[in-house]
Every structure is written in C-alpha cells, then in structure tokens.
Design a protein around this motif. Structure first.
Motif, PDB file in Angstrom:
ATOM      1  N   TYR A 150      25.783 -64.713  51.193  1.00  0.00           N
ATOM      2  CA  TYR A 150      26.280 -63.338  51.050  1.00  0.00           C
ATOM      3  C   TYR A 150      26.003 -62.801  49.648  1.00  0.00           C
ATOM      4  O   TYR A 150      25.605 -61.644  49.481  1.00  0.00           O
ATOM      5  N   ARG A 151      26.200 -63.672  48.634  1.00  0.00           N
ATOM      6  CA  ARG A 151      25.922 -63.242  47.258  1.00  0.00           C
ATOM      7  C   ARG A 151      24.440 -62.914  47.079  1.00  0.00           C
ATOM      8  O   ARG A 151      24.086 -61.946  46.400  1.00  0.00           O
ATOM      9  N   GLN A 152      23.565 -63.723  47.694  1.00  0.00           N
ATOM     10  CA  GLN A 152      22.132 -63.448  47.609  1.00  0.00           C
ATOM     11  C   GLN A 152      21.792 -62.107  48.258  1.00  0.00           C
ATOM     12  O   GLN A 152      20.990 -61.330  47.727  1.00  0.00           O
ATOM     13  N   GLU A 154      23.817 -59.585  48.592  1.00  0.00           N
ATOM     14  CA  GLU A 154      24.346 -58.536  47.716  1.00  0.00           C
ATOM     15  C   GLU A 154      23.395 -58.272  46.545  1.00  0.00           C
ATOM     16  O   GLU A 154      23.145 -57.119  46.176  1.00  0.00           O
ATOM     17  N   GLU A 155      22.870 -59.357  45.962  1.00  0.00           N
ATOM     18  CA  GLU A 155      21.937 -59.190  44.841  1.00  0.00           C
ATOM     19  C   GLU A 155      20.669 -58.469  45.292  1.00  0.00           C
ATOM     20  O   GLU A 155      20.149 -57.595  44.587  1.00  0.00           O
ATOM     21  N   ARG A 156      20.156 -58.829  46.468  1.00  0.00           N
ATOM     22  CA  ARG A 156      18.959 -58.162  46.985  1.00  0.00           C
ATOM     23  C   ARG A 156      19.239 -56.694  47.286  1.00  0.00           C
ATOM     24  O   ARG A 156      18.387 -55.825  47.042  1.00  0.00           O
ATOM     25  N   ASN A 157      20.417 -56.424  47.814  1.00  0.00           N
ATOM     26  CA  ASN A 157      20.783 -55.036  48.097  1.00  0.00           C
ATOM     27  C   ASN A 157      20.864 -54.214  46.813  1.00  0.00           C
ATOM     28  O   ASN A 157      20.458 -53.050  46.776  1.00  0.00           O
ATOM     29  N   GLU A 158      21.409 -54.832  45.757  1.00  0.00           N
ATOM     30  CA  GLU A 158      21.488 -54.128  44.477  1.00  0.00           C
ATOM     31  C   GLU A 158      20.089 -53.839  43.925  1.00  0.00           C
ATOM     32  O   GLU A 158      19.825 -52.743  43.409  1.00  0.00           O
ATOM     33  N   THR A 159      19.181 -54.829  44.038  1.00  0.00           N
ATOM     34  CA  THR A 159      17.801 -54.627  43.580  1.00  0.00           C
ATOM     35  C   THR A 159      17.123 -53.519  44.376  1.00  0.00           C
ATOM     36  O   THR A 159      16.442 -52.645  43.822  1.00  0.00           O
ATOM     37  N   ARG A 162      18.446 -50.127  43.340  1.00  0.00           N
ATOM     38  CA  ARG A 162      17.853 -49.645  42.089  1.00  0.00           C
ATOM     39  C   ARG A 162      16.433 -49.130  42.314  1.00  0.00           C
ATOM     40  O   ARG A 162      16.032 -48.096  41.772  1.00  0.00           O
TER      41      ARG A 162
END
Length: 208
Positions: A150-152, A154-159, A162
């Motif tokens: 899930y954290r991965q 979330e990080e991909r979604n943030e990237t 942007r």
C-alpha cells in the motif's frame, strides 16, 4: 447422606468428562471415576483401595502427573492448577490438573484428610490454540506485506500526481501562449519562427 443421594452423586461422578481421583492420607485411592480410568488407562477396580504410588510411580509415561500428585500429597506443593504432559502409547497428551485438599475438623483443629485431583485432557484445545497462534502470525505477516504494498502504491500515486500537475501546467502555458498570439500581430508571435526559417533557407542555398 442417604442411599438415594449417594447413588445420585455416584452417577454424576461417573458421567463427568473430567477425571476425578481422591487419595486419602494413607495414600490409598478411594475415588476413581470412569473419565479418570479413560485418561490414565487404568481400570477403576484395579485402582480403588490401592496405593497411588504403587500403582502409578512405575509408569514412566505418567511421570509428570505422578510427581505433581505426590508433591501435593506430601505438602511440597500447594493445591492449584497445572498442565502436565503424559505419553500414553508414546503419544504426548496435555493434561490440566487441579488439586485441592478435603479437610477434616477435629475439635478446633483442621487438617487435610484427603487430596482430590480433577483432571482433563486438553490436548485438542492446546493444538487448536497453537494453530490459532500460527494463523495469527501468518495473518500479521500478510498484513505487513499489504501495508508495504500500500505504501508503494501511495508513493507511485504521489509521483504520478506530481507528473500530471507538471503536464497540466505545461498545457495551461501552451494554451495561454496560443490565446495571446491569437490577438497579437502575426509578425510578433511568428517572428522567431520566420527568422529561423529564413536562416535555414539561406544555409541550404549556400550549401548548393
């Protein structure tokens, strides 16, 4: 106690799922119900009236149970509940054993008259508990893996967010430039493009 009451108590005792054994001060077994016989593998008629130590000490597979009862009889261990392991037929079985004293009052003094041991086979319960613990650990491990995944995400979604914002900003800039050029004279917006085209044409003529 009347004969009728004694008969009822006897029936209740024989229908209990827990083993019940009473050992008098001299060491003789005076109560040994059907469940006790089943759990310990000894027939009641072979046990009643005989010495507990004589009957059970020679059996190594009952060692933990025997030691618990004898230590309670001799006063080395007080009454209470403990779990011991038996090995009937070489198979490990878990036994929950509760011991307490039957006390007798003579005048103003009170002294233990007999020991009562109530025990039950909890092997299946312990196995179920161990299975539950293993399953809980497996679920916890899977939960950790899901959290990491899930954290991965979330990080991909943030990237991605942007990147989309940058693309959107570029589109807005291009749209704004197109809007400005639509009302400015063509020579102002296209001057750079025209100059570049002229230089390119001149260069081609020189090469020729």
């Amino acid at each position: 106690m009347t004969d009728g009451s004694a008969n009822i108590h006897g029936r209740v005792l024989e229908n209990l799922l827990d083993g019940v054994m009473v050992i008098e001060r001299g060491g003789a077994v005076t109560v040994f119900n059907a469940a006790a016989a089943r759990i310990l593998g000894a027939a009641p008629d072979e046990v009643l009236g005989r010495s507990f130590a004589e009957l059970f000490v020679p059996h190594a597979e009952l060692e933990e149970f025997t030691e618990l009862v004898l230590s309670t009889v001799t006063g080395e261990a007080g009454g209470g509940r403990q779990v011991v392991t038996l090995y009937p037929g070489g198979e490990a079985r878990s036994l929950s054993v509760a011991t307490s004293y039957i006390r007798q009052t003579v005048g103003e003094a009170s002294a233990p008259a007999a020991l009562i041991a109530v025990f039950s086979d909890i092997t299946e319960l312990r196995e179920l508990r161990e299975t539950e613990l293993r399953m809980a650990k497996a679920v916890e491990a899977q939960h950790g893996e899901l959290q990491a995944a899930y954290r991965q995400i979330e990080e991909r979604n943030e990237t991605l967010d942007r990147t989309l914002k940058k693309v959107q900003a570029a589109r807005i800039g291009a749209t704004a430039l197109a809007s400005v050029c639509s009302w400015l004279p063509a020579r102002m917006c296209g001057s750079r493009s025209t100059a570049s085209t002229s230089r390119f044409s001149t260069a081609r003529r020189i090469r020729r």
